[in-house]
Design a protein around this motif. Sequence first.
Motif, short mmCIF file in Angstrom:
data_model
loop_
_atom_site.label_atom_id
_atom_site.label_comp_id
_atom_site.label_asym_id
_atom_site.label_seq_id
_atom_site.Cartn_x
_atom_site.Cartn_y
_atom_site.Cartn_z
N GLU A 43 -31.32 -35.90 -24.19
CA GLU A 43 -31.80 -37.37 -24.96
C GLU A 43 -31.92 -38.46 -24.03
N PHE A 94 -27.12 -31.97 -24.42
CA PHE A 94 -27.94 -32.45 -24.47
C PHE A 94 -27.37 -34.28 -24.71
N ASN A 145 -32.73 -25.91 -35.81
CA ASN A 145 -32.34 -27.55 -35.29
C ASN A 145 -31.34 -28.79 -35.79
N TYR A 153 -23.55 -26.70 -23.59
CA TYR A 153 -23.92 -27.49 -24.85
C TYR A 153 -23.95 -28.65 -24.93
N ASN A 171 -28.23 -30.15 -33.72
CA ASN A 171 -28.01 -31.04 -32.64
C ASN A 171 -26.26 -30.97 -32.63
N TYR A 172 -25.95 -32.00 -31.55
CA TYR A 172 -24.41 -32.21 -30.96
C TYR A 172 -23.80 -33.19 -32.08
#
Length: 295
Positions: free
Chosen positions: A45, A41, A275, A37, A277-278
């Motif tokens: 981005e 990410f 939702n 993951y 994220n990292y």
Amino acid sequence: MKKTVLFCILLILSICCGKKNNITNQNNKLQVYTTIYPLYFFSKEIGGEKASVVQIMPTGADPHGFEPSAKTVAKIINSNLFIFNGLGIEPWANGVISNFNKEKNHFVNASSFVEKIKKGNSFDPHIWLDLENAIKIAKGIKEAYIKTDSKNKEYYEKNCEKLVEKLKTLDEKFKKQLKTVKSKNIVTAHAAFGYLAKRYGLNQIPIAGIDSHSEPSAAHMVKLVKFIKENNIKVIFVEPATSKKLAKVIAKEANVETMVLNPLGTLTADEVKANKNYLSVMEENLQTLIKGLNK
Ligand SMILES: [Zn+2]
């Protein structure tokens, strides 16, 4: 006759090469395949609207021991850019790369950008849980994008700068806020937090090894409970995706509570739905550490 054959060969070559040289697919986007993951990410981005990024390891999967299907491998070989972690978390990746065409397929081994921690005969693969490493990996991915698609160099540079800015802010927060916690000992479900512990001055005591499949021995469990009691440890950090059974047994035995620390190999379906994220999960990890270590 000879001329016709030559023409046919040239035609076939031009079709094949033309197709391969055309770096984008019908959506006009770079095809990017990533394994765990965090790499997904960072790649998303940086690639932004110029890239179609796929995470190979499924949502909620334990990244240790995952194997892709033959169909997925074929897709990776036909992609423009393949980004993997290295250090044994994807032992199948080397076989995939050996089928690459060096001129046309690009790949990134994220572990090549960071200083590695050796554990016995193997390296600890959890490089992404140290934000200084995350910054180096993001920059490495940006360079690979530029190499693959140089005409959009500025676009990738701008996106990478934005991401690095956020990672830097979080890194400074980790450094500042973990300096003052009461206890520096983190007991974790598996040895995923070695890089994080080293970077931010903590001491990791893992229940299982660097590969989350390895079961600790009974002797190790007894030693752990003793260590927890002697060092007045209040919390055992468990993981959202993998089994909490062992950690819970030890927590009960040592009479301490459990809190969730996320090793981020993959996100769970619930985390994706929410939702997360990292960046948000690393922020949660920091808050959990502060809370747990100040008890
Ligand atoms: Zn792990």
